[in-house]
Design an enzyme around this catalytic site. Structure first.
Site, PDB file in Angstrom:
ATOM      1  N   CYS A   1       0.819  -1.211   0.000  1.00  0.00           N
ATOM      2  CA  CYS A   1       0.000   0.000   0.000  1.00  0.00           C
ATOM      3  C   CYS A   1       0.856   1.266   0.000  1.00  0.00           C
ATOM      4  CB  CYS A   1      -0.941   0.003   1.196  1.00  0.00           C
ATOM      5  SG  CYS A   1      -2.192  -1.290   1.120  1.00  0.00           S
TER       6      CYS A   1
ATOM      7  N   ASP B   1     -22.509  12.098 -10.439  1.00  0.00           N
ATOM      8  CA  ASP B   1     -23.838  11.829  -9.874  1.00  0.00           C
ATOM      9  C   ASP B   1     -23.754  11.047  -8.576  1.00  0.00           C
ATOM     10  OD1 ASP B   1     -22.983   9.388 -10.847  1.00  0.00           O
ATOM     11  OD2 ASP B   1     -24.706   9.047 -12.158  1.00  0.00           O
TER      12      ASP B   1
END
Length: 237
Positions: free
Chosen positions: A48, A153
């Site tokens: 990560c 959206d």
């Protein structure tokens, strides 16, 4: 059995969270932009660390595409701030935030923090009940690493699940952002191995006559052994 978490087309949860750059409400954070949320098992994990370093380096590319980035981990914001020094969040120019999903009481399932509940609803964390009446410190475990891409959206456009041992491919993430944005606004689809600048496919629902008007650069059909004429291509609009 069904996969946990959001499905394509679902609206993103409008959670509130403390991040490395202050408190946010997710929908306000996204605004009219596209958004990418990366989940990580823990801070200071080797794979990560390389991923967020790459994300920070590519921040200008995501910004050009009107994409906001945010990352989530089970650790605290204080830990995130320390982790940022390792992978160089400063080079992201303030374009990448880290939020915590661990806030809340770790002993009671009824006192979870809002971001923890959001993480469960998105399939980022799963509950591992403890023995007896209390929950041990390992009551939650991350479900590997996820990528969520949301449109303006606030709805989920793409989700990818990676095992913790396989780093995410940011060239691919940029490619799918380009595809999602192109196909959101044009009546086209992107074929296998498509890259920006390659020809695209005319969507099957568009009649031939309308396609010719919509794509003045021309529409060409690939010949198939079956003789069917459904593979219609046009230069990228």
């Amino acid at each position: 059995a069904t996969m946990p978490g959001l499905l394509l087309g679902d609206e993103a949860p409008n959670f509130e969270a403390d991040t490395t750059q202050g408190r946010i409400r997710f929908h306000d954070f996204l605004g009219d932009s596209w958004g990418i949320l990366f989940s990580h098992p823990r801070d200071f994990t080797p794979v990560c660390t390389t991923e967020l370093g790459r994300a920070a380096k590519l921040a200008p590319e995501f910004s050009k595409r009107n994409v906001k980035m945010i990352a989530l981990s089970i650790d605290s914001v204080q830990d995130h701030l320390s982790w940022c020094k390792v992978w160089g969040v400063g080079s992201a120019g303030g374009k990448l935030e880290l939020l915590s999903c661990s806030k809340g009481h770790r002993r009671s399932p009824h006192r979870f923090g809002a971001t923890y509940l959001m993480s469960q609803s998105m399939g980022v964390l799963k509950l591992r009940p403890g023995m007896g009446r209390s929950f041990p410190s390992s009551w939650s475990t991350p479900i590997k690493s996820r990528v969520f891409i949301f449109g303006p959206d606030k709805k989920l456009k793409l989700s990818i699940l990676y095992p913790a041992t396989t780093g995410r491919n940011f060239d691919e993430i940029l490619r799918v952002v380009d595809s999602l944005q192109l196909t959101a606004y044009k009546k086209v689809a992107t074929p296998v191995d498509w890259k920006p600048g390659d020809s695209v496919m005319v969507v099957p629902t568009l009649p031939d006559e309308e396609a010719k008007k919509l794509f003045p650069k021309g529409v060409f059909t690939k010949e198939l052994p079956s003789g069917k004429k459904y593979l219609r291509y046009t230069p990228q609009p």
